[in-house]
Write a protein that holds these residues in place. Structure first.
Motif, PDB file in Angstrom:
ATOM      1  N   THR A  40      -5.626   6.532  26.758  1.00  0.00           N
ATOM      2  CA  THR A  40      -6.916   6.182  27.358  1.00  0.00           C
ATOM      3  C   THR A  40      -7.230   4.744  26.985  1.00  0.00           C
ATOM      4  OG1 THR A  40      -8.189   6.959  25.450  1.00  0.00           O
ATOM      5  CG2 THR A  40      -7.816   8.547  27.224  1.00  0.00           C
ATOM      6  N   THR A  42     -10.679   1.763  27.326  1.00  0.00           N
ATOM      7  CA  THR A  42     -12.058   1.520  27.713  1.00  0.00           C
ATOM      8  C   THR A  42     -12.239   0.037  27.978  1.00  0.00           C
ATOM      9  OG1 THR A  42     -12.784   3.339  26.331  1.00  0.00           O
ATOM     10  CG2 THR A  42     -14.469   1.793  27.042  1.00  0.00           C
ATOM     11  N   SER A  46     -15.943  -1.436  32.844  1.00  0.00           N
ATOM     12  CA  SER A  46     -15.327  -0.515  33.797  1.00  0.00           C
ATOM     13  C   SER A  46     -15.321   0.939  33.355  1.00  0.00           C
ATOM     14  CB  SER A  46     -13.896  -0.962  34.085  1.00  0.00           C
ATOM     15  OG  SER A  46     -13.132  -0.917  32.902  1.00  0.00           O
ATOM     16  N   THR A  48     -14.132   4.277  30.999  1.00  0.00           N
ATOM     17  CA  THR A  48     -12.892   4.764  30.412  1.00  0.00           C
ATOM     18  C   THR A  48     -11.912   5.166  31.500  1.00  0.00           C
ATOM     19  OG1 THR A  48     -14.111   5.581  28.499  1.00  0.00           O
ATOM     20  CG2 THR A  48     -11.914   6.466  28.822  1.00  0.00           C
ATOM     21  N   SER A  49     -10.674   4.780  31.321  1.00  0.00           N
ATOM     22  CA  SER A  49      -9.619   5.208  32.242  1.00  0.00           C
ATOM     23  C   SER A  49      -8.546   5.932  31.442  1.00  0.00           C
ATOM     24  CB  SER A  49      -9.019   4.013  32.989  1.00  0.00           C
ATOM     25  OG  SER A  49      -8.394   3.135  32.094  1.00  0.00           O
ATOM     26  N   SER A  65      -6.018   6.100  36.089  1.00  0.00           N
ATOM     27  CA  SER A  65      -7.156   6.546  36.898  1.00  0.00           C
ATOM     28  C   SER A  65      -8.411   6.537  36.052  1.00  0.00           C
ATOM     29  CB  SER A  65      -6.944   7.977  37.423  1.00  0.00           C
ATOM     30  OG  SER A  65      -5.961   8.025  38.402  1.00  0.00           O
ATOM     31  N   TRP A  66      -9.531   6.490  36.721  1.00  0.00           N
ATOM     32  CA  TRP A  66     -10.823   6.534  36.057  1.00  0.00           C
ATOM     33  C   TRP A  66     -11.042   7.923  35.478  1.00  0.00           C
ATOM     34  CZ3 TRP A  66     -15.838   8.510  37.877  1.00  0.00           C
ATOM     35  CH2 TRP A  66     -16.895   8.089  37.087  1.00  0.00           C
ATOM     36  N   LYS A  67     -11.525   8.012  34.248  1.00  0.00           N
ATOM     37  CA  LYS A  67     -11.702   9.292  33.562  1.00  0.00           C
ATOM     38  C   LYS A  67     -12.996   9.975  33.941  1.00  0.00           C
ATOM     39  CE  LYS A  67     -11.853  11.426  29.056  1.00  0.00           C
ATOM     40  NZ  LYS A  67     -12.773  11.375  27.980  1.00  0.00           N
ATOM     41  N   GLY A  68     -14.056   9.207  34.102  1.00  0.00           N
ATOM     42  CA  GLY A  68     -15.347   9.821  34.390  1.00  0.00           C
ATOM     43  C   GLY A  68     -15.817  10.654  33.214  1.00  0.00           C
ATOM     44  N   SER A  91      -2.910   9.178  41.797  1.00  0.00           N
ATOM     45  CA  SER A  91      -4.160   9.440  41.090  1.00  0.00           C
ATOM     46  C   SER A  91      -4.035  10.786  40.396  1.00  0.00           C
ATOM     47  CB  SER A  91      -5.322   9.456  42.080  1.00  0.00           C
ATOM     48  OG  SER A  91      -6.538   9.720  41.423  1.00  0.00           O
ATOM     49  N   GLU A 127     -17.137  13.494  39.882  1.00  0.00           N
ATOM     50  CA  GLU A 127     -17.299  12.120  40.331  1.00  0.00           C
ATOM     51  C   GLU A 127     -18.325  12.041  41.449  1.00  0.00           C
ATOM     52  OE1 GLU A 127     -13.569  13.597  42.461  1.00  0.00           O
ATOM     53  OE2 GLU A 127     -14.385  13.792  40.483  1.00  0.00           O
TER      54      GLU A 127
END
Length: 138
Positions: A40, A42, A46, A48-49, A65-68, A91, A127
């Motif tokens: 991961t 951060t 942007s 956390t991805s 990918s974006w973690k959300g 993704s 999301e």
């Protein structure tokens, strides 16, 4: 230029960028496989991805990918959606966890759709503030 104009221009470019990326991403026929979270990161603005990897025809492919707000940790497995002709367009679908207890044979080229035995573990999509569940159907 005033701060209000900068904000509006930034907003227009941001929305345009998301729209263009979605058109590009959706232009590929999708395949599915199992991928694993490898890390991961951060960003300052942007969020956390997650970094992930998956196998396609014996080749390891990496993505991000974006973690959300999903609970995804290193080593967790999830379904990965990727382009049939361009596997680097991918993704990880954090709303499709693959439990360690589930023993499933993954084809070398992937599946044409998410297998039914994995669909039963599907989480609610978080999301887009939860609106995706109401307006889009998988």
């Amino acid at each position: 230029m005033s701060d209000k104009k900068k904000f509006i221009i930034g907003l227009i470019f941001g929305i345009s960028g998301v729209f263009i990326w979605n058109v590009y991403y959706d232009s590929y026929e999708k395949m599915y496989t199992v991928g694993e979270i490898t890390g991961t990161s951060t960003g300052m603005k942007s969020g956390t991805s997650v970094q992930f990897q998956f196998m396609h025809n014996g080749k390891r492919i990496e993505g991000s990918s974006w973690k959300g707000s999903y609970a995804a940790k290193v080593g967790n497995r999830f379904i990965v959606e990727f382009g049939k002709d361009n596997q680097t367009v991918s993704s990880i679908l954090l709303y499709y966890p693959v439990p360690d207890s589930l023993k499933i044979d993954v084809p070398r080229k992937g599946w044409g759709e998410v297998p039914d035995e994995i669909k039963k573990y599907r989480l609610k999509r978080k999301e887009d503030f939860g609106f995706r569940e109401f307006f889009l159907i998988d």
